[in-house]
Design an enzyme around this catalytic site. Structure first.
Site, PDB file in Angstrom:
ATOM      1  N   LYS A  22       0.828  -1.210   0.000  1.00  0.00           N
ATOM      2  CA  LYS A  22       0.000   0.000   0.000  1.00  0.00           C
ATOM      3  C   LYS A  22       0.863   1.260   0.000  1.00  0.00           C
ATOM      4  CE  LYS A  22      -2.457   2.621   3.571  1.00  0.00           C
ATOM      5  NZ  LYS A  22      -1.340   3.220   4.295  1.00  0.00           N
ATOM      6  N   ASN A  23       1.834   1.316   0.898  1.00  0.00           N
ATOM      7  CA  ASN A  23       2.576   2.569   1.039  1.00  0.00           C
ATOM      8  C   ASN A  23       3.551   2.824  -0.108  1.00  0.00           C
ATOM      9  OD1 ASN A  23       1.057   3.242   3.218  1.00  0.00           O
ATOM     10  ND2 ASN A  23       2.547   2.538   4.740  1.00  0.00           N
ATOM     11  N   ARG A  92      -4.213  10.068   3.122  1.00  0.00           N
ATOM     12  CA  ARG A  92      -2.992  10.786   3.474  1.00  0.00           C
ATOM     13  C   ARG A  92      -2.135  11.049   2.232  1.00  0.00           C
ATOM     14  NH1 ARG A  92      -0.858  14.085   7.102  1.00  0.00           N
ATOM     15  NH2 ARG A  92       1.348  13.729   7.441  1.00  0.00           N
ATOM     16  N   CYS A 116      -6.039   8.192   8.262  1.00  0.00           N
ATOM     17  CA  CYS A 116      -6.503   7.744   9.579  1.00  0.00           C
ATOM     18  C   CYS A 116      -6.123   8.767  10.645  1.00  0.00           C
ATOM     19  CB  CYS A 116      -5.857   6.405   9.935  1.00  0.00           C
ATOM     20  SG  CYS A 116      -6.449   5.024   8.964  1.00  0.00           S
ATOM     21  N   ARG A 121      -0.287  14.584  12.454  1.00  0.00           N
ATOM     22  CA  ARG A 121       0.133  14.425  11.068  1.00  0.00           C
ATOM     23  C   ARG A 121       0.467  15.734  10.344  1.00  0.00           C
ATOM     24  NH1 ARG A 121      -2.737   9.056   8.715  1.00  0.00           N
ATOM     25  NH2 ARG A 121      -0.607   8.755   8.056  1.00  0.00           N
ATOM     26  N   PRO A 122       1.369  16.531  10.897  1.00  0.00           N
ATOM     27  CA  PRO A 122       1.762  17.769  10.203  1.00  0.00           C
ATOM     28  C   PRO A 122       2.536  17.463   8.922  1.00  0.00           C
ATOM     29  CG  PRO A 122       3.191  17.401  12.093  1.00  0.00           C
ATOM     30  CD  PRO A 122       2.146  16.315  12.128  1.00  0.00           C
ATOM     31  N   ILE A 123       2.674  18.462   8.044  1.00  0.00           N
ATOM     32  CA  ILE A 123       3.458  18.266   6.813  1.00  0.00           C
ATOM     33  C   ILE A 123       4.595  19.288   6.750  1.00  0.00           C
ATOM     34  CG2 ILE A 123       1.650  17.135   5.451  1.00  0.00           C
ATOM     35  CD1 ILE A 123       1.194  19.896   4.091  1.00  0.00           C
ATOM     36  N   ASP A 124       5.000  19.777   7.929  1.00  0.00           N
ATOM     37  CA  ASP A 124       6.031  20.823   7.951  1.00  0.00           C
ATOM     38  C   ASP A 124       7.341  20.385   7.289  1.00  0.00           C
ATOM     39  OD1 ASP A 124       5.922  19.174  10.399  1.00  0.00           O
ATOM     40  OD2 ASP A 124       7.813  20.159  10.845  1.00  0.00           O
ATOM     41  N   ASP A 304       3.393   0.350  11.820  1.00  0.00           N
ATOM     42  CA  ASP A 304       2.181  -0.206  11.196  1.00  0.00           C
ATOM     43  C   ASP A 304       1.904  -1.648  11.631  1.00  0.00           C
ATOM     44  OD1 ASP A 304       2.015   2.238   9.964  1.00  0.00           O
ATOM     45  OD2 ASP A 304       2.833   1.556   8.057  1.00  0.00           O
ATOM     46  N   ILE A 326       6.100   6.657  16.938  1.00  0.00           N
ATOM     47  CA  ILE A 326       5.967   7.435  15.685  1.00  0.00           C
ATOM     48  C   ILE A 326       4.693   8.300  15.705  1.00  0.00           C
ATOM     49  CG2 ILE A 326       5.937   7.327  13.143  1.00  0.00           C
ATOM     50  CD1 ILE A 326       8.478   6.054  14.320  1.00  0.00           C
ATOM     51  N   ARG A 396      -8.973   0.018   3.528  1.00  0.00           N
ATOM     52  CA  ARG A 396      -8.045   1.007   2.952  1.00  0.00           C
ATOM     53  C   ARG A 396      -6.711   0.373   2.625  1.00  0.00           C
ATOM     54  NH1 ARG A 396      -8.708   6.633   5.957  1.00  0.00           N
ATOM     55  NH2 ARG A 396      -7.442   7.196   4.191  1.00  0.00           N
TER      56      ARG A 396
HETATM   57  N1  EPU Z   1       5.933  14.247  10.738  1.00  0.00           N
HETATM   58  C1  EPU Z   1       6.079  15.578  11.038  1.00  0.00           C
HETATM   59  N2  EPU Z   1       6.165  16.458  10.008  1.00  0.00           N
HETATM   60  C2  EPU Z   1       6.119  16.073   8.717  1.00  0.00           C
HETATM   61  C3  EPU Z   1       5.966  14.708   8.404  1.00  0.00           C
HETATM   62  C4  EPU Z   1       5.877  13.822   9.450  1.00  0.00           C
HETATM   63  O1  EPU Z   1       6.121  15.952  12.208  1.00  0.00           O
HETATM   64  O2  EPU Z   1       6.202  16.930   7.829  1.00  0.00           O
HETATM   65  C5  EPU Z   1       5.810  13.293  11.834  1.00  0.00           C
HETATM   66  C6  EPU Z   1       4.442  12.622  11.818  1.00  0.00           C
HETATM   67  O3  EPU Z   1       3.475  13.403  12.501  1.00  0.00           O
HETATM   68  C7  EPU Z   1       4.734  11.327  12.521  1.00  0.00           C
HETATM   69  C8  EPU Z   1       6.134  10.995  12.039  1.00  0.00           C
HETATM   70  O4  EPU Z   1       6.712  12.238  11.620  1.00  0.00           O
HETATM   71  O5  EPU Z   1       4.753  11.517  13.913  1.00  0.00           O
HETATM   72  C9  EPU Z   1       6.185   9.984  10.897  1.00  0.00           C
HETATM   73  O6  EPU Z   1       5.609  10.502   9.760  1.00  0.00           O
HETATM   74  P1  EPU Z   1       5.956  10.039   8.271  1.00  0.00           P
HETATM   75  O7  EPU Z   1       5.998  11.267   7.463  1.00  0.00           O
HETATM   76  O8  EPU Z   1       7.125   9.122   8.269  1.00  0.00           O
HETATM   77  O9  EPU Z   1       4.668   9.214   7.936  1.00  0.00           O
HETATM   78  P2  EPU Z   1       3.802   9.334   6.635  1.00  0.00           P
HETATM   79  O10 EPU Z   1       4.668   9.437   5.442  1.00  0.00           O
HETATM   80  O11 EPU Z   1       2.724  10.341   6.793  1.00  0.00           O
HETATM   81  C10 EPU Z   1       3.826   6.800   6.098  1.00  0.00           C
HETATM   82  C11 EPU Z   1       2.767   5.755   5.945  1.00  0.00           C
HETATM   83  C12 EPU Z   1       2.210   5.380   7.301  1.00  0.00           C
HETATM   84  C13 EPU Z   1       3.333   4.911   8.206  1.00  0.00           C
HETATM   85  C14 EPU Z   1       4.425   5.981   8.297  1.00  0.00           C
HETATM   86  C15 EPU Z   1       5.630   5.551   9.094  1.00  0.00           C
HETATM   87  C16 EPU Z   1       1.866   6.366   3.799  1.00  0.00           C
HETATM   88  C17 EPU Z   1       0.734   6.932   3.035  1.00  0.00           C
HETATM   89  N3  EPU Z   1       1.707   6.293   5.105  1.00  0.00           N
HETATM   90  O12 EPU Z   1       3.135   7.910   6.651  1.00  0.00           O
HETATM   91  O13 EPU Z   1       1.333   4.307   7.059  1.00  0.00           O
HETATM   92  O14 EPU Z   1       2.841   4.670   9.503  1.00  0.00           O
HETATM   93  O15 EPU Z   1       4.857   6.320   6.965  1.00  0.00           O
HETATM   94  O16 EPU Z   1       6.174   4.384   8.571  1.00  0.00           O
HETATM   95  O17 EPU Z   1       2.867   5.964   3.237  1.00  0.00           O
HETATM   96  C18 EPU Z   1      -0.398   2.837   7.577  1.00  0.00           C
HETATM   97  O18 EPU Z   1      -0.072   2.223   6.545  1.00  0.00           O
HETATM   98  O19 EPU Z   1      -1.224   2.394   8.412  1.00  0.00           O
HETATM   99  C19 EPU Z   1       0.216   4.136   7.831  1.00  0.00           C
HETATM  100  C20 EPU Z   1      -0.253   4.997   8.705  1.00  0.00           C
END
Ligand code: EPU
Length: 418
Positions: A22-23, A92, A116, A121-124, A304, A326, A396
């Site tokens: 998925k990811n 996401r 979810c 889940r910030p994108i900073d 996960d 995480i 999902r």
């Molecule tokens: N974070 C920030 N700022 C950012 C980005 C992330 O503070 O700009 C924080 C997040 O809030 C979190 C941590 O960093 O606390 C990890 O975030 P990451 O960006 O690594 O996660 P993601 O890319 O949003 C992907 C997977 C998730 C999986 C995580 C960690 C996708 C669509 N989602 O999320 O998958 O948990 O990596 O491996 O690829 C799932 O499959 O159930 C799932 C949630």
């Protein structure tokens, strides 16, 4: 709303075949928009997050044909327009359209992503990367407007090894002028899969899978073909199913080297399994030992799989400790496991499990994708009938979960209720 109903306590035998990750696929599909050539993606899982992405890609003018596990994306008629809020909010991974549109058009307008509710889940870190690449970022409510007439390479140090930020910055950087270096990059196996596609499309990327990724920008990308890697989280989930209820259950299509943290933990817990090439053979574990599990970035124990493995902790003798590092809100399944008979003392992101405990069927509710999967595992193990509300979350990320589990002997069905 969908509801899953399980009559539990059956021993599962036979083979479960793992689908594409998925990811990975949620990034590979948007990546196809970086070129006006044709991108073919094989081993595409049939999950609802993928369907939501296709809707966005079609709205942007892509021709997407999904047939027998493949997606063929022709982006020659793609046009750059606002990705609407209702579609962005569906998942996401809609944030990947920021990097992709920025790379291709040097301009993107995208709403905040959904997904979810497992944390803030910030994108900073994504925005920090785009900004370093020369992007002017304007926020209008929940909408981001990204402008980078002179998108250029930069040296970027991520505060946290974010999977999404690493991929999104790669998307913009492959078509930027000059060289980009991402330091403290995420090392997840999915990132290697995505970099592989970009390289096949003509991008110049080194170091994917390590903490420093170097990208030399090119002017144009072309069509290519890629296979989605097997889903290590789906595989891990069914391996845990085997440890809970298996009678020589075979989980096939696994890349064992992607799951070392899980195998390491199973060894620690005295759970026996056998790996033969891409197959894992596993049966219901007796005398499971208590253990401590802490989630970490790859190659640590994957967040996960944190919720699924907690079901196994209910079967371990003694006290086990679980810690999620995480996401700050990934313990929604705990009250439901307690309702089913588990002995858990949880606070914020930690939980102490006292076991072993027998689980019994109850009516419970999925609060997120992996938490929902954990409840399915609990239902398969429990005596009696388990009803899981809000099961849509589970679809999902787990393709044909009802069919896969039924095929190995589970008494499980799904129905739509109003
Ligand atoms: N974070 C920030 N700022 C950012 C980005 C992330 O503070 O700009 C924080 C997040 O809030 C979190 C941590 O960093 O606390 C990890 O975030 P990451 O960006 O690594 O996660 P993601 O890319 O949003 C992907 C997977 C998730 C999986 C995580 C960690 C996708 C669509 N989602 O999320 O998958 O948990 O990596 O491996 O690829 C799932 O499959 O159930 C799932 C949630």
């Amino acid at each position: 709303m969908k509801q899953i109903i399980i009559k539990g306590n059956k021993r599962l035998t036979g083979t479960i075949r793992i689908g594409g990750a998925k990811n990975s696929v949620v990034a590979l599909m948007p990546a196809a928009l970086l070129t006006d050539g044709v991108v073919k993606i094989n081993n595409v899982p049939s999950i609802s997050d993928k369907d939501a992405l296709v809707q966005i890609m079609e709205l942007l003018g892509a021709d997407v044909k999904c047939l027998r596990g493949s997606a063929v994306v022709d982006s020659k008629n793609v046009h750059n327009e606002l990705v609407p809020e209702n579609l962005s909010r569906k998942l996401r991974a809609s944030y990947y359209f920021m990097g992709v549109l920025l790379g291709r058009y040097k301009h993107a307008e995208v709403y905040l992503p959904g997904g979810c509710n497992i944390g803030s889940r910030p994108i900073d870190q994504h925005l920090k990367g785009f900004s370093a690449l020369g992007t002017e970022i304007t926020r209008d409510g929940d909408k981001y407007i990204l402008d980078a007439p002179d998108l250029h390479g930069a040296d970027i140090l991520l505060d946290f090894a974010s999977v999404g930020a690493t991929i999104n910055i790669m998307f913009a950087a492959v078509l930027a002028k000059g060289t980009t270096r991402i330091r403290n990059a995420a090392c997840e196996t999915e990132i290697v899969n995505i970099a592989d596609l970009l390289v096949k499309m003509g991008a110049k990327i080194d170091g994917a899978g390590t903490s420093v990724i170097t990208i030399k920008g090119v002017k144009k990308l072309h069509g290519a073909q890629i296979k989605v890697i097997p889903d290590r989280i789906e595989a891990g989930t069914y391996i845990i199913v085997g440890a809970l209820t298996g009678d020589n259950l075979v989980v096939s299509g696994v890349v064992p080297s992607h799951l070392l943290a899980l195998f390491n933990k199973l060894d620690d817990m005295n759970v026996k399994y056998k790996i033969v090439k891409d197959k894992v053979y596993i049966s219901k574990a007796t005398r499971v030992k208590a253990s401590n599990v802490t989630t970490l970035v790859y190659p640590g124990f994957p967040t996960d799989l944190g919720q699924p493995i907690q079901v196994l902790l209910t079967q371990a003798k003694g006290k086990s400790k679980f810690k999620e590092t995480i996401w700050e809100n990934r313990m929604g399944h705990v009250p439901h496991l307690i309702k089913m008979g588990a002995k858990i003392s949880a606070h914020s992101t930690t939980a102490i499990y006292s076991g072993p405990t027998e689980l019994h069927g109850e009516e419970i509710t999925a609060t997120d994708l992996r938490g929902g999967a954990a409840l399915v595992l609990a239902g398969l193990l429990a005596e009696g009938t388990t009803i899981i509300n809000d099961a849509d979350y589970i679809l999902r990320g787990y393709e044909r979960i009802i069919q896969k589990l039924s095929k190995v002997g589970a008494n499980i069905e799904i129905k739509e209720i109003s």
